[in-house]
Design an enzyme around this catalytic site. Structure first.
Site, PDB file in Angstrom:
ATOM      1  CG  ASN A 138      55.062  61.100  23.642  1.00 33.93           C
ATOM      2  OD1 ASN A 138      56.197  61.557  23.602  1.00 33.93           O
ATOM      3  ND2 ASN A 138      54.775  59.958  24.248  1.00 33.93           N
ATOM      4  N   GLY A 196      54.618  60.277  18.858  1.00 34.49           N
ATOM      5  CA  GLY A 196      54.315  58.982  19.476  1.00 34.49           C
ATOM      6  C   GLY A 196      53.083  59.007  20.363  1.00 34.49           C
ATOM      7  CG  HIS A 251      49.156  61.584  28.248  1.00 33.15           C
ATOM      8  ND1 HIS A 251      48.308  61.573  27.159  1.00 33.15           N
ATOM      9  CD2 HIS A 251      50.208  60.800  27.916  1.00 33.15           C
ATOM     10  CE1 HIS A 251      48.819  60.814  26.220  1.00 33.15           C
ATOM     11  NE2 HIS A 251      49.977  60.333  26.637  1.00 33.15           N
ATOM     12  CG  HIS A 291      54.532  59.792  29.243  1.00 30.69           C
ATOM     13  ND1 HIS A 291      54.143  58.471  29.244  1.00 30.69           N
ATOM     14  CD2 HIS A 291      53.994  60.326  28.123  1.00 30.69           C
ATOM     15  CE1 HIS A 291      53.406  58.215  28.176  1.00 30.69           C
ATOM     16  NE2 HIS A 291      53.306  59.333  27.475  1.00 30.69           N
TER      17      HIS A 291
HETATM   18  P1  5GP Z   1      51.185  58.292  24.636  1.00 30.21           P
HETATM   19  O1  5GP Z   1      51.715  57.198  23.745  1.00 30.21           O
HETATM   20  O2  5GP Z   1      49.850  58.799  24.113  1.00 30.21           O
HETATM   21  O3  5GP Z   1      52.156  59.380  24.925  1.00 30.21           O
HETATM   22  O4  5GP Z   1      50.917  57.597  26.050  1.00 30.21           O
HETATM   23  C1  5GP Z   1      49.737  56.933  26.364  1.00 30.21           C
HETATM   24  C2  5GP Z   1      50.035  56.129  27.592  1.00 30.21           C
HETATM   25  O5  5GP Z   1      48.813  55.740  28.176  1.00 30.21           O
HETATM   26  C3  5GP Z   1      50.817  54.835  27.312  1.00 30.21           C
HETATM   27  O6  5GP Z   1      52.026  54.855  28.061  1.00 30.21           O
HETATM   28  C4  5GP Z   1      49.865  53.725  27.748  1.00 30.21           C
HETATM   29  O7  5GP Z   1      50.546  52.655  28.381  1.00 30.21           O
HETATM   30  C5  5GP Z   1      48.932  54.448  28.700  1.00 30.21           C
HETATM   31  N1  5GP Z   1      47.586  53.924  28.760  1.00 30.21           N
HETATM   32  C6  5GP Z   1      46.780  53.609  27.715  1.00 30.21           C
HETATM   33  N2  5GP Z   1      45.578  53.220  28.150  1.00 30.21           N
HETATM   34  C7  5GP Z   1      45.617  53.302  29.505  1.00 30.21           C
HETATM   35  C8  5GP Z   1      44.658  53.038  30.532  1.00 30.21           C
HETATM   36  O8  5GP Z   1      43.512  52.647  30.286  1.00 30.21           O
HETATM   37  N3  5GP Z   1      45.048  53.231  31.821  1.00 30.21           N
HETATM   38  C9  5GP Z   1      46.306  53.660  32.135  1.00 30.21           C
HETATM   39  N4  5GP Z   1      46.595  53.808  33.431  1.00 30.21           N
HETATM   40  N5  5GP Z   1      47.237  53.923  31.190  1.00 30.21           N
HETATM   41  C10 5GP Z   1      46.894  53.746  29.898  1.00 30.21           C
END
Ligand code: 5GP
Ligand code: ZN
Length: 113
Positions: A86, A92, A99, A101
């Protein structure tokens, strides 16, 4: 810099790490959206895909190689899995350390929401 994923990389916050090498770290997402939901990140802080430079090009390859390795380790390579990156608000993105997913263990629909 206050980046939660950098803290997981340096060990100051504990992550449920499933794979790591010199360039990338992979750990389970706190809020899993599938039976296997893993985040694969570069050790280097790169905020978004927009911030990748030519020098960072090999990191994309590293993320892909890690995904392949994890799929094999989890036994989901044959059934399949989804990889998502993302970028910024419309994509999103909520954590600004790039990162990938890795999602597996159920069937995903297309198009995404
Ligand atoms: P994004 O929305 O930026 O693509 O994904 C961020 C992801 O990081 C989300 O799926 C969220 O659940 C995960 N996330 C946020 N904070 C933490 C954390 O402190 N530890 C872990 N393991 N995942 C996290
Ligand atoms: Zn970071």
């Amino acid at each position: 810099m206050d980046c939660i994923f950098c803290k997981i990389v340096d060990g100051s916050i504990k992550g449920d790490i499933v794979y790591e090498n010199d360039d990338v770290v992979a750990f389970r997402d706190l809020n899993a959206q599938a039976p296997h939901h893993i985040l694969i990140i570069p050790r280097k802080h790169i905020a978004t895909v927009n911030d990748f430079t030519a020098e960072d090009a090999s990191i994309f390859g590293q993320l892909g190689q890690a995904a392949k390795q994890i799929a094999g380790d989890l036994g989901v390579a044959e059934n399949g899995y989804r990889l998502v990156l993302n970028c910024n608000d419309d994509g999103g993105q909520t954590v600004y350390h790039t990162h990938m997913h890795f999602l597996a263990g159920r069937t995903f629909t297309w198009p995404p929401g």
